[in-house]
Write an enzyme that holds these catalytic residues in place. Structure first.
Site, PDB file in Angstrom:
ATOM      1  N   ARG A  22      42.607  43.522  44.412  1.00 32.69           N
ATOM      2  CA  ARG A  22      43.891  43.181  45.017  1.00 32.69           C
ATOM      3  C   ARG A  22      44.938  44.291  44.881  1.00 32.69           C
ATOM      4  NH1 ARG A  22      43.881  37.442  41.976  1.00 32.69           N
ATOM      5  NH2 ARG A  22      42.291  38.530  40.780  1.00 32.69           N
ATOM      6  N   ASN A 237      47.704  41.417  39.059  1.00 39.18           N
ATOM      7  CA  ASN A 237      46.571  41.500  39.985  1.00 39.18           C
ATOM      8  C   ASN A 237      46.882  42.337  41.213  1.00 39.18           C
ATOM      9  OD1 ASN A 237      44.679  39.724  38.542  1.00 39.18           O
ATOM     10  ND2 ASN A 237      46.283  38.204  38.904  1.00 39.18           N
TER      11      ASN A 237
END
Ligand code: UD1
Ligand code: CA
Length: 479
Positions: A22, A237
């Site tokens: 991500r 993330n």
């Protein structure tokens, strides 16, 4: 400090093998920098501060680079590295650490390498909760208004955690649960290895989930859940979460500094790397960035927009706005730099040195009270105490192949716009006349001229004008 007990010492595993899809980056997620440290450094630091030894870091994606970065930042720490060659989930990652944990029989803390705000105190809380309950497993949970992306913690009728379900595998009703898995655990070693052998990969991602340990524990003796501050356990993330974690770190840093007696004129417009030290009564103007191993002595003032990297400032230094120090560099007590000075690697500026606007130093040692107030370049130079370097002075240190040194003795005076062609030596208390190009040594106490003699042509303008007038008068009569 936690009091010493005779219980088996704590070991820790840091999960840092993932790529971090991500992040959309060619660089492994755990290598992205926060306050001058790789992301994974923070979890390792928290484990070390909580007293864990050894700390096993599970690496995989860009394993060598991750190991190099962490070893460099923590040269003396009891670190071990375990390779997870294939990324098959968080449980699979912990299994990769098994060999590195041979002989460990006590509690094992498990942390994600992407949770940078976690404190050692919180980790200790989870460790001691497991010990107190004699549970096989303790896990940290947090309540989130927006639990998106996290594993949900499911409890039984008696409030005991029985299972964690990842978002992708959760039913609509399970997704409503706002208590999530913070990704921080402490497990009994024997339970850990026994349970990990039984984890399967029947889930949406086909991965071996560490979170299955909760259900595996529940059958025998349930896990204990410890609720922690969501601010501390926020995972990184993607780049937005990285930036947010960075802001929290900076805010924490700013308040620690202010409590220690540092004035920050704009605390939210100040960036400071993890290893930086700032003394009391330092005043920091807006938009300052302090990087690397910078150390600022008491009572310094750091002017707006200045960027200091690996700079060591003694007490009472004034750095005027928009000054750049690219260290390693040392600045002596009471020196005044800037505005717009650039101090490059290997500069050592003595007590009370003045560097003014557009003055650049590189590998230059300036003695006490030396001054270069305007537009100068001092590279590979040793400048004595009290030397005055005039505006526009340049050391010509490079001949196209090698660097050469310029030495200027104490009390010398270098006139403006002088060119000092190295290797060269200017003696103590010598004078160099302005505009000189100096190619030969100047003895102590001498005055050196290194410029063409000036010639004045008296009455030249009048003679020129008369000649022009004569030429103009001659023209009409020519026809
Ligand atoms: C994980 C938890 C989730 C929890 C969240 C908290 C699982 C299955 N899910 O989800 O319940 O709410 O953390 O932040 O554990 N890693 C490896 N090897 C692998 C896979 C991952 O080392 O094979 C490492 C990653 O580099 C990362 C950490 O484990 O540092 C967590 O992995 P990540 O993919 O970020 O898990 P989440 O989806 O955040
Ligand atoms: Ca994560």
């Amino acid at each position: 400090m936690a009091k010493k007990t005779k219980r088996a010492p704590l070991a820790a595993v840091i999960l840092a093998a993932g790529q971090g899809t991500r992040m959309k980056s060619a660089t492994a997620k755990v290598l992205h920098e926060l306050s001058g440290r790789p992301l994974a450094w923070y979890a390792v630091r928290a484990a070390l501060d909580a007293g864990a030894s050894p700390v096993v870091v599970v690496v995989g994606h860009q394993a060598a680079a991750v190991e190099t970065a962490l070893r460099a930042a923590l040269p003396d720490a009891p670190l071990r590295f375990a390779l997870q060659a294939e990324r098959r989930g968080t449980a699979h990652a912990v299994l990769a650490a098994r060999a590195a944990l041979r002989g460990v029989t006590g509690p094992v803390a498990i942390l994600s390498g992407d949770v940078p705000l976690l404190s050692a105190a919180t980790l200790r809380l989870v460790v001691s909760a497991r010990g107190r309950a004699r549970a096989p497993l303790a896990l940290a949970t947090m309540a989130l208004a927006e639990p998106k992306g996290y594993g949900r913690v499911l409890r039984d009728g008696r409030g005991r955690p029985v299972r964690i379900v990842e978002e992708r595998d959760a039913s609509d009703a399970e997704r409503e649960v706002q208590e999530v898995n913070a990704g921080l655990y402490c497990a009994d070693a024997a339970f850990l290895w026994r349970a990990l052998a039984r984890v399967g990969a029947r889930n949406a991602q086909g991965e071996f989930y560490l979170t299955d340990l909760v259900a595996l524990a529940a059958r025998r003796a349930p896990a204990v859940a410890v609720e922690v501050d969501p601010l501390e356990a926020a995972g990184v993330n993607d780049r937005e979460e990285l930036a947010r974690a960075g802001q929290v770190l900076q805010r924490r840093r700013a308040s620690l500094l202010m409590r220690a007696g540092v004035t920050l004129e704009t605390p939210d417009r100040f960036l400071c790397d993890e290893a930086v030290e700032v003394g009391p009564d330092v005043v920091i103007e807006p938009d300052v960035r302090l990087r690397g191993a910078t150390r600022i002595g008491a009572g310094c003032r750091i002017g707006q927009g200045s960027v200091l990297t690996d700079a060591v400032l003694a007490a009472g230094v004034t750095v005027r706005p928009y000054t750049v120090i690219e260290g390693p560099a040392k600045v002596g007590r009471g020196a005044v730099l800037g505005p717009f000075s650039r101090v490059r690697p290997g500069s050592e500026l003595g007590e009370g040195v003045h560097l003014g606007n557009f003055v650049e130093t590189k590998k230059a040692r300036l003695g006490k009270g030396a001054k270069a107030n305007h537009l100068a370049y001092l590279g590979d130079a040793v400048v004595g105490a009290g030397v005055n370097v005039g505006a526009g002075t340049i050391t010509c240190n490079y001949d196209g192949e090698r660097k050469h040194e310029t030495r200027i003795g104490d009390g010398a005076f270098i006139g403006s716009d002088s060119i000092l062609v190295a290797p060269i030596e200017i003696g103590a208390r010598a004078y160099v006349a302005a505009g000189s190009t100096i190619t030969k040594a100047v003895p102590p106490g001498a005055l050196a001229f290194g410029r063409a003699q000036q010639v004045n042509k008296e009455g030249w303008v009048a003679r020129r004008d008369a000649a022009r007038a004569a030429a103009a008068g001659a023209k009409p009569g020519a026809r």
